[in-house]
Design a protein around this motif. Structure first.
Motif, PDB file in Angstrom:
ATOM      1  N   GLU A   1      -4.197 -19.097  17.182  1.00 40.74           N
ATOM      2  CA  GLU A   1      -3.351 -18.578  16.102  1.00 40.74           C
ATOM      3  C   GLU A   1      -3.675 -19.269  14.785  1.00 40.74           C
ATOM      4  N   SER A   2      -3.858 -20.583  14.833  1.00 42.07           N
ATOM      5  CA  SER A   2      -4.198 -21.344  13.632  1.00 42.07           C
ATOM      6  C   SER A   2      -5.516 -20.856  13.032  1.00 42.07           C
ATOM      7  N   PHE A   3      -6.483 -20.552  13.873  1.00 40.47           N
ATOM      8  CA  PHE A   3      -7.770 -20.031  13.419  1.00 40.47           C
ATOM      9  C   PHE A   3      -7.590 -18.690  12.712  1.00 40.47           C
ATOM     10  N   HIS A   4      -6.766 -17.801  13.287  1.00 42.07           N
ATOM     11  CA  HIS A   4      -6.522 -16.491  12.668  1.00 42.07           C
ATOM     12  C   HIS A   4      -5.827 -16.635  11.316  1.00 42.07           C
ATOM     13  N   VAL A   5      -4.814 -17.504  11.246  1.00 38.89           N
ATOM     14  CA  VAL A   5      -4.093 -17.721   9.982  1.00 38.89           C
ATOM     15  C   VAL A   5      -5.044 -18.278   8.933  1.00 38.89           C
ATOM     16  N   HIS A   6      -5.894 -19.219   9.316  1.00 38.70           N
ATOM     17  CA  HIS A   6      -6.859 -19.800   8.385  1.00 38.70           C
ATOM     18  C   HIS A   6      -7.794 -18.716   7.834  1.00 38.70           C
TER      19      HIS A   6
ATOM     20  N   LYS B   1       0.238 -24.958   5.861  1.00 33.94           N
ATOM     21  CA  LYS B   1      -0.329 -24.926   7.207  1.00 33.94           C
ATOM     22  C   LYS B   1      -0.389 -23.507   7.769  1.00 33.94           C
ATOM     23  N   LYS B   2       0.735 -22.759   7.699  1.00 26.78           N
ATOM     24  CA  LYS B   2       0.777 -21.406   8.249  1.00 26.78           C
ATOM     25  C   LYS B   2       1.101 -20.345   7.208  1.00 26.78           C
ATOM     26  N   THR B   3       1.443 -20.770   6.000  1.00 30.83           N
ATOM     27  CA  THR B   3       1.841 -19.836   4.947  1.00 30.83           C
ATOM     28  C   THR B   3       1.124 -20.181   3.649  1.00 30.83           C
ATOM     29  N   VAL B   4       1.346 -19.348   2.638  1.00 32.63           N
ATOM     30  CA  VAL B   4       0.904 -19.662   1.284  1.00 32.63           C
ATOM     31  C   VAL B   4       2.136 -19.640   0.390  1.00 32.63           C
TER      32      VAL B   4
ATOM     33  N   SER C   1       9.433 -13.456 -11.532  1.00 31.62           N
ATOM     34  CA  SER C   1      10.778 -13.882 -11.933  1.00 31.62           C
ATOM     35  C   SER C   1      10.975 -15.385 -11.752  1.00 31.62           C
ATOM     36  N   GLY C   2       9.932 -16.097 -11.279  1.00 28.39           N
ATOM     37  CA  GLY C   2      10.000 -17.551 -11.133  1.00 28.39           C
ATOM     38  C   GLY C   2      10.443 -18.037  -9.773  1.00 28.39           C
ATOM     39  N   GLN C   3      10.665 -17.122  -8.831  1.00 32.40           N
ATOM     40  CA  GLN C   3      11.063 -17.536  -7.486  1.00 32.40           C
ATOM     41  C   GLN C   3       9.860 -18.067  -6.713  1.00 32.40           C
ATOM     42  N   LYS C   4      10.127 -19.029  -5.838  1.00 30.33           N
ATOM     43  CA  LYS C   4       9.081 -19.614  -4.992  1.00 30.33           C
ATOM     44  C   LYS C   4       9.257 -19.070  -3.581  1.00 30.33           C
ATOM     45  N   TRP C   5       8.196 -18.497  -3.020  1.00 27.61           N
ATOM     46  CA  TRP C   5       8.230 -17.937  -1.667  1.00 27.61           C
ATOM     47  C   TRP C   5       7.099 -18.547  -0.849  1.00 27.61           C
ATOM     48  N   ASN C   6       7.384 -18.856   0.423  1.00 24.86           N
ATOM     49  CA  ASN C   6       6.340 -19.208   1.385  1.00 24.86           C
ATOM     50  C   ASN C   6       6.142 -17.977   2.262  1.00 24.86           C
ATOM     51  N   VAL C   7       4.946 -17.414   2.209  1.00 21.05           N
ATOM     52  CA  VAL C   7       4.671 -16.115   2.819  1.00 21.05           C
ATOM     53  C   VAL C   7       3.491 -16.226   3.770  1.00 21.05           C
ATOM     54  N   SER C   8       3.607 -15.577   4.926  1.00 26.99           N
ATOM     55  CA  SER C   8       2.471 -15.500   5.848  1.00 26.99           C
ATOM     56  C   SER C   8       1.369 -14.679   5.176  1.00 26.99           C
TER      57      SER C   8
END
Length: 105
Positions: A28-33, A64-67, A73-80
């Motif tokens: 899974e880590s390889f796919h996310v990378h 590690k798993k998100t960006v 609008s200035g919001q911070k999101w961690n997204v897959s």
């Protein structure tokens, strides 16, 4: 490939389970990378969070798993990364000035 697990003891099955889970995490880590490598920091992206409209922002950091994306609008999101779409660059007409926004951490 057929694997006969009927002859394994409980301890052997537990050990096999741990090895399988660890191997799946690595895969899974390889796919996310690989998904992350389709993007670069500073790139404009969009995503559609549940219950919200389409969000447009700038990718600022790989986790590690998100960006991390900072929206317009200035919001911070961690997204897959598999939920992101690249935005196409549109050339501005000559003589028009573009907005430059400086991001600070």
């Amino acid at each position: 490939m057929k694997i006969d697990i009927d002859q394994l003891t409980e301890e052997e099955l537990i050990e096999l389970n741990h090895r399988i889970v660890e191997r799946l995490k690595i895969i899974e880590s390889f796919h996310v990378h690989n998904e992350m490598m389709e993007f670069t920091p500073g790139e404009k992206v969009s995503f559609d969070p549940p219950g919200k409209g389409r969000q447009i922002g700038t990718l600022v950091k790989f986790n590690k798993k998100t960006v991390t994306v900072i929206t317009e609008s200035g919001q911070k999101w961690n997204v897959s990364p598999h939920l992101l779409s690249k935005l196409k660059k549109v050339k501005s007409k000559k003589g028009k000035s573009s907005k430059v926004v400086k991001l600070y951490e």
